[in-house]
Scaffold this active site. Structure first.
Site, PDB file in Angstrom:
ATOM      1  N   LYS A 275     -27.342 -19.457 -14.496  1.00 36.51           N
ATOM      2  CA  LYS A 275     -27.702 -18.909 -15.805  1.00 36.51           C
ATOM      3  C   LYS A 275     -27.326 -19.914 -16.877  1.00 36.51           C
ATOM      4  O   LYS A 275     -26.228 -20.482 -16.823  1.00 36.51           O
ATOM      5  CB  LYS A 275     -26.929 -17.607 -16.055  1.00 36.51           C
ATOM      6  CG  LYS A 275     -27.197 -16.546 -15.017  1.00 36.51           C
ATOM      7  CD  LYS A 275     -26.224 -15.380 -15.120  1.00 36.51           C
ATOM      8  CE  LYS A 275     -26.473 -14.418 -13.966  1.00 36.51           C
ATOM      9  NZ  LYS A 275     -25.402 -13.426 -13.825  1.00 36.51           N
TER      10      LYS A 275
ATOM     11  N   ASP B  65       0.834  -1.201   0.000  1.00 35.85           N
ATOM     12  CA  ASP B  65       0.000   0.000   0.000  1.00 35.85           C
ATOM     13  C   ASP B  65       0.864   1.245   0.000  1.00 35.85           C
ATOM     14  O   ASP B  65       0.547   2.246  -0.641  1.00 35.85           O
ATOM     15  CB  ASP B  65      -0.897   0.022   1.239  1.00 35.85           C
ATOM     16  CG  ASP B  65      -1.970  -1.051   1.154  1.00 35.85           C
ATOM     17  OD1 ASP B  65      -2.022  -1.743   0.108  1.00 35.85           O
ATOM     18  OD2 ASP B  65      -2.733  -1.194   2.130  1.00 35.85           O
ATOM     19  N   ALA B  66       1.972   1.165   0.714  1.00 34.97           N
ATOM     20  CA  ALA B  66       2.846   2.339   0.840  1.00 34.97           C
ATOM     21  C   ALA B  66       3.451   2.699  -0.521  1.00 34.97           C
ATOM     22  O   ALA B  66       3.519   3.883  -0.887  1.00 34.97           O
ATOM     23  CB  ALA B  66       3.962   2.050   1.839  1.00 34.97           C
TER      24      ALA B  66
ATOM     25  N   CYS C 110     -22.179 -20.264  43.486  1.00 35.48           N
ATOM     26  CA  CYS C 110     -23.461 -20.057  42.781  1.00 35.48           C
ATOM     27  C   CYS C 110     -23.677 -21.309  41.940  1.00 35.48           C
ATOM     28  O   CYS C 110     -22.841 -21.660  41.105  1.00 35.48           O
ATOM     29  CB  CYS C 110     -23.389 -18.818  41.899  1.00 35.48           C
ATOM     30  SG  CYS C 110     -24.764 -18.671  40.728  1.00 35.48           S
TER      31      CYS C 110
ATOM     32  N   SER D 204     -35.433  -8.618 -13.001  1.00 29.53           N
ATOM     33  CA  SER D 204     -35.110  -9.350 -11.776  1.00 29.53           C
ATOM     34  C   SER D 204     -35.093 -10.838 -12.095  1.00 29.53           C
ATOM     35  O   SER D 204     -35.237 -11.237 -13.247  1.00 29.53           O
ATOM     36  CB  SER D 204     -36.088  -9.008 -10.671  1.00 29.53           C
ATOM     37  OG  SER D 204     -37.374  -9.370 -11.086  1.00 29.53           O
TER      38      SER D 204
ATOM     39  N   CYS E 244     -22.520 -12.027  38.593  1.00 29.05           N
ATOM     40  CA  CYS E 244     -22.810 -12.585  39.908  1.00 29.05           C
ATOM     41  C   CYS E 244     -21.458 -12.872  40.540  1.00 29.05           C
ATOM     42  O   CYS E 244     -20.658 -13.621  39.988  1.00 29.05           O
ATOM     43  CB  CYS E 244     -23.621 -13.876  39.771  1.00 29.05           C
ATOM     44  SG  CYS E 244     -23.644 -14.834  41.292  1.00 29.05           S
TER      45      CYS E 244
ATOM     46  N   LYS F 262     -25.286 -15.208  -5.238  1.00 28.55           N
ATOM     47  CA  LYS F 262     -26.230 -14.097  -5.353  1.00 28.55           C
ATOM     48  C   LYS F 262     -25.818 -13.031  -4.344  1.00 28.55           C
ATOM     49  O   LYS F 262     -26.032 -13.175  -3.142  1.00 28.55           O
ATOM     50  CB  LYS F 262     -27.662 -14.552  -5.095  1.00 28.55           C
ATOM     51  CG  LYS F 262     -28.677 -13.457  -5.369  1.00 28.55           C
ATOM     52  CD  LYS F 262     -30.087 -13.996  -5.455  1.00 28.55           C
ATOM     53  CE  LYS F 262     -31.060 -12.983  -6.044  1.00 28.55           C
ATOM     54  NZ  LYS F 262     -31.055 -11.667  -5.417  1.00 28.55           N
TER      55      LYS F 262
ATOM     56  N   ASP G 247       0.808   4.287  -2.618  1.00 27.35           N
ATOM     57  CA  ASP G 247       0.592   5.672  -2.189  1.00 27.35           C
ATOM     58  C   ASP G 247       1.681   6.591  -2.714  1.00 27.35           C
ATOM     59  O   ASP G 247       1.417   7.737  -3.074  1.00 27.35           O
ATOM     60  CB  ASP G 247       0.549   5.768  -0.663  1.00 27.35           C
ATOM     61  CG  ASP G 247      -0.714   5.134  -0.117  1.00 27.35           C
ATOM     62  OD1 ASP G 247      -1.653   4.923  -0.913  1.00 27.35           O
ATOM     63  OD2 ASP G 247      -0.755   4.835   1.091  1.00 27.35           O
TER      64      ASP G 247
HETATM   65  S1  IVH Z   1     -28.132 -11.475 -12.964  1.00 25.13           S
HETATM   66  C1  IVH Z   1     -31.672 -11.006 -15.639  1.00 25.13           C
HETATM   67  N1  IVH Z   1     -26.366 -12.323 -11.241  1.00 25.13           N
HETATM   68  O1  IVH Z   1     -30.280 -10.157  -7.960  1.00 25.13           O
HETATM   69  C2  IVH Z   1     -30.464 -11.192 -14.815  1.00 25.13           C
HETATM   70  N2  IVH Z   1     -28.071 -10.875 -10.452  1.00 25.13           N
HETATM   71  O2  IVH Z   1     -33.212 -10.613  -8.503  1.00 25.13           O
HETATM   72  C3  IVH Z   1     -30.476 -10.318 -13.640  1.00 25.13           C
HETATM   73  N3  IVH Z   1     -27.919 -10.320  -8.082  1.00 25.13           N
HETATM   74  O3  IVH Z   1     -31.154  -7.080  -9.349  1.00 25.13           O
HETATM   75  C4  IVH Z   1     -29.284 -10.189 -12.840  1.00 25.13           C
HETATM   76  N4  IVH Z   1     -26.084 -11.477  -7.675  1.00 25.13           N
HETATM   77  O4  IVH Z   1     -29.106  -7.156  -7.833  1.00 25.13           O
HETATM   78  C5  IVH Z   1     -27.468 -11.584 -11.415  1.00 25.13           C
HETATM   79  N5  IVH Z   1     -24.701 -13.134  -9.824  1.00 25.13           N
HETATM   80  C6  IVH Z   1     -25.797 -12.390 -10.022  1.00 25.13           C
HETATM   81  C7  IVH Z   1     -26.402 -11.651  -8.978  1.00 25.13           C
HETATM   82  C8  IVH Z   1     -27.552 -10.920  -9.231  1.00 25.13           C
HETATM   83  C9  IVH Z   1     -26.999 -10.663  -7.169  1.00 25.13           C
HETATM   84  C10 IVH Z   1     -29.073  -9.462  -7.793  1.00 25.13           C
HETATM   85  C11 IVH Z   1     -29.170  -8.262  -8.678  1.00 25.13           C
HETATM   86  C12 IVH Z   1     -30.517  -8.307  -9.323  1.00 25.13           C
HETATM   87  C13 IVH Z   1     -31.246  -9.258  -8.457  1.00 25.13           C
HETATM   88  C14 IVH Z   1     -32.267  -9.995  -9.293  1.00 25.13           C
END
Ligand code: IVH
Length: 677
Positions: free
Chosen positions: A291, A34-35, A433, A83, A427, A116, A38
């Site tokens: 995925k 780190d130094a 005790c 989502s 206590c 996640k 910096d």
């Molecule tokens: S993929 C359509 N990958 O989860 C694909 N999301 O419920 C959408 N999240 O809003 C996102 N880790 O904030 C993806 N490895 C990950 C994730 C992730 C966390 C959160 C993200 C998103 C929410 C969806």
């Protein structure tokens, strides 16, 4: 005109600093201190001050502006930020996989498996390699422009690490506050009378939605990317995992635990693995995400209303739940500490039913203002004791009274004490005790102490209540007919207990010291004391100064040890125990022991079959090794047992040699070391 050599130096410094940031945040393999970083940073800062015309917005010095914002502008996401659908158990996951297989016609589908991350989703737009805009997810279509704040996050590059950047690239990912940073921030905030945050997620969200980016800059935020949005001038990719690999080359951090897995079994194993290492991570995750890895298949599967058909979140069971406080009791601990405990209406948290939650101490109850009748949020994370997080004040019954700490011990009726400046009420009655005596006995017989199998907590309570145990040495005077006469105790179990008691007489000095239950003397300190002084007698006679020579023994612990051995009651108990035949082998002099591991930093991970982790640690230390808890490039070796987690992954990433338990056993064999402690 600025001298071209200066212009060149400035560019060189920026590149070097960016390269080190890349090594630190993406590769997790820093090569300078780190130094040193910096020093380079200050040189750049100095040159830019002298030649302001050389300042560019993507210079590492330009992360923090000096103006607070008026408010956040709205940002329309060109491609909505969707989502994810959820599954909550393995059957649902299997069904989801089946649907994907049916829709694609494949037998086995390849998935990208990712933690996640429990933070805040953001979108980062890079135009011609420069970070030009950062936005929150918002409702998925419209978010807020948090560019100024995001620029302060050092893990996020201001320019991509390439000479040939895409015209437009939108990186999506999660901004997180590491747990360690969260704790440190809250400690600081408490000290300075600032607002604390309930959890790292809120802390990350609160920090990003800060109107003064100078404040955001002081918050320990980090970032991991997990997908691509807008992509113009981006090479064609076949797999999602290839996109993530490409991100890394651009200097964008991707979570190191992301993996490619095959089919339902692959997903299931990944989920179980993440669940087992979750507590070791320095950031919160609330499940895993799967995925479909093939991007053409993703396209084919497409989207349902709110979420893609090609991805799913497998959530962990919730760690927080709401319930009602039936009563507040206090518990007496082994050393007399009085802990208020909330008795709750039963509620399931993280898959386990809980009926009690700790309130820690008087000040905590005051701070959280927990009252009988209150509705409270309780939390149970991993194997830690459940605790009350906060009160839902809106639901408080009108007549609820503030909690009062009792004046007297609920077990022995002694007047309780709370020394000036301490948080803990005690206590003072010590072993007279009954509550403390029972706890002391439970500790005495426990696995890491005298290890008397079969003499469990219930049995100890029965024996004390029956008047059969008045001091620890009485354990060794128990007779068959006394045990067999107890409720739920047959002849056979009585014999087993007696055999275990007999067996425990042959012990080790560290175990015996630990079993005595001296305040603040845990396993490690007991071990250090034994190694340092070699015999009980020398420890008993050691002065305060001598005690402080022992590693990890400071003035406070030294006092506890010193006074313990000068207390006549304790002296009598020790004498009595030894008279009952408790003995241990002499401790050999380390001076004569070869130190084949001298200078090695070794990390233990996973569980070993033939010994406990603390035994392995002591054995390694006796051969000269230093046993550390995290893997870095200074680690010479990792010993991996069963279910090894993130440390193993880390070792593999860094190319640190990994050996198994047999390696250790062979070595101990070779040097005649038997695991003790
Ligand atoms: S993929 C359509 N990958 O989860 C694909 N999301 O419920 C959408 N999240 O809003 C996102 N880790 O904030 C993806 N490895 C990950 C994730 C992730 C966390 C959160 C993200 C998103 C929410 C969806």
């Amino acid at each position: 005109m600025v001298d071209p050599t200066i212009r060149q130096r400035v560019e060189e410094l920026r590149n070097t600093l960016n390269e080190h940031a890349y090594r630190y945040y993406v590769l997790d393999e820093p090569v300078i201190s780190d130094a040193e970083y910096d020093r380079l940073y200050r040189e750049l800062e100095q040159l830019e001050k002298q030649y302001p015309e050389l300042i560019s917005p993507d210079s590492p010095t330009q992360r923090v502006g000096d103006q607070p914002l008026e408010g956040f502008k709205q940002v329309q996401h060109e491609i909505p930020m969707l989502s994810l659908g959820n599954v909550f158990d393995e059957d649902e996951l299997r069904a989801w996989d089946k649907r994907v297989r049916d829709l694609t016609g494949l037998d086995v589908v390849e998935y990208s498996a990712e933690p996640k991350l429990d933070g805040l989703a953001v979108s980062l737009l890079y135009e011609n390699g420069r970070l030009t805009r950062a936005a929150t997810r918002g409702d998925g279509r419209t978010g807020e422009d948090v560019t100024a704040n995001v620029r302060t996050i050092k893990a996020i590059p201001l320019r991509l690490r390439t000479d040939n950047p895409p015209a437009r690239l939108e990186v999506r990912g999660e901004v997180l506050m590491p747990r360690s940073g969260f704790e440190a921030y809250n400690a600081w905030a408490r000290e300075h009378g600032e607002k604390t945050f309930a959890n790292p997620r809120n802390a990350a969200a609160g920090s990003l939605r800060q109107l003064d980016p100078r404040k955001t800059a002081g918050r320990p935020l980090t970032f991991f990317a997990y997908s691509m949005g807008v992509a113009e001038g981006v090479p064609p990719f076949k797999k999602h995992s290839d996109v993530l690999e490409w991100f890394k080359t651009l200097g964008i951090p991707v979570n190191p635990l992301d993996k490619v897995v095959q089919g339902y079994e692959g997903m299931r194993d990944y989920y179980r693995w993440m669940q087992s290492i979750r507590d070791e991570l320095d950031y919160d995750i609330d499940g895993v995400v799967f995925k479909v890895n093939d991007l053409a298949l993703q396209e084919k599967l497409g989207f349902a209303t709110k979420s893609p058909r090609w991805a799913i979140a497998h959530k962990f069971p919730a760690e927080e739940a709401t319930t009602r406080v039936r009563s507040i009791d206090v518990q007496v601990g082994r050393t007399g500490s009085i802990t208020p405990v909330a008795r709750l209406e039963p509620v399931t948290v993280g898959g386990v039913t809980i009926t009690n939650a700790t309130l820690h101490n008087e000040d905590e109850v005051r701070r959280k203002d927990v009252r009988v009748g209150d509705t409270v949020v309780v939390r149970r994370a991993g194997d830690v004791i459940p605790e009350v997080v906060r009160v839902v004040k809106e639901k408080r019954p009108p007549n609820a009274q503030p909690f009062q700490m009792p004046q007297r011990c609920p077990v022995c009726d002694s007047v309780l004490e709370r020394p000036e400046g301490e948080a803990v009420t005690r206590c003072p009655a010590g072993l007279s005790c009954d509550a403390q005596f029972k706890e002391a006995l439970k500790h005495f017989v426990s696995r890491k102490a005298m290890d008397i199998e079969g003499l469990g907590e219930k049995l100890i309570e029965q024996l004390v209540d029956a008047g059969l145990l008045k001091n620890p040495a009485d354990i060794y005077r128990l007779r068959q007919e006394q045990l067999a006469g107890l409720e739920r105790m047959g002849q056979k179990s009585a014999d087993n207990v007696l055999r275990a008691i007999e067996k425990s007489k042959r012990t080790t000095l560290p175990r015996f010291l630990y079993a005595l239950g001296i305040r603040e003397v845990g396993e490690a300190t007991a071990n250090n004391l034994a190694q340092h002084f070699k015999s009980l007698e020398t420890i008993q006679n050691a002065s305060l100064e001598e005690l402080q020579q022992v590693p990890d023994v400071g003035p406070v612990v030294a006092e506890h040890i010193y006074h313990f051995f000068r207390n006549p009651k304790n002296q009598r108990v020790i004498e009595d125990l030894l008279a009952q035949g408790i003995h241990w082998p002499e401790i050999p002099d380390d001076a004569h022991r070869p130190q084949p591991l001298a200078g090695e930093n070794i990390v233990l991970t996973g569980s070993l079959q033939s010994m406990s982790r603390s035994q392995a640690k002591a054995a390694l230390q006796s051969l000269g090794a230093k046993v550390t808890s995290s893997v870095s490039k200074n680690t010479q070796r990792v010993i991996a047992g069963e279910k090894a987690g993130s440390k193993l992954v880390r070792a593999e990433e860094l190319g640190v040699p990994v050996v198994d338990e047999n390696w250790l056993l062979d070595l101990l064999d070779q040097y005649g070391v038997t695991p003790e402690g």
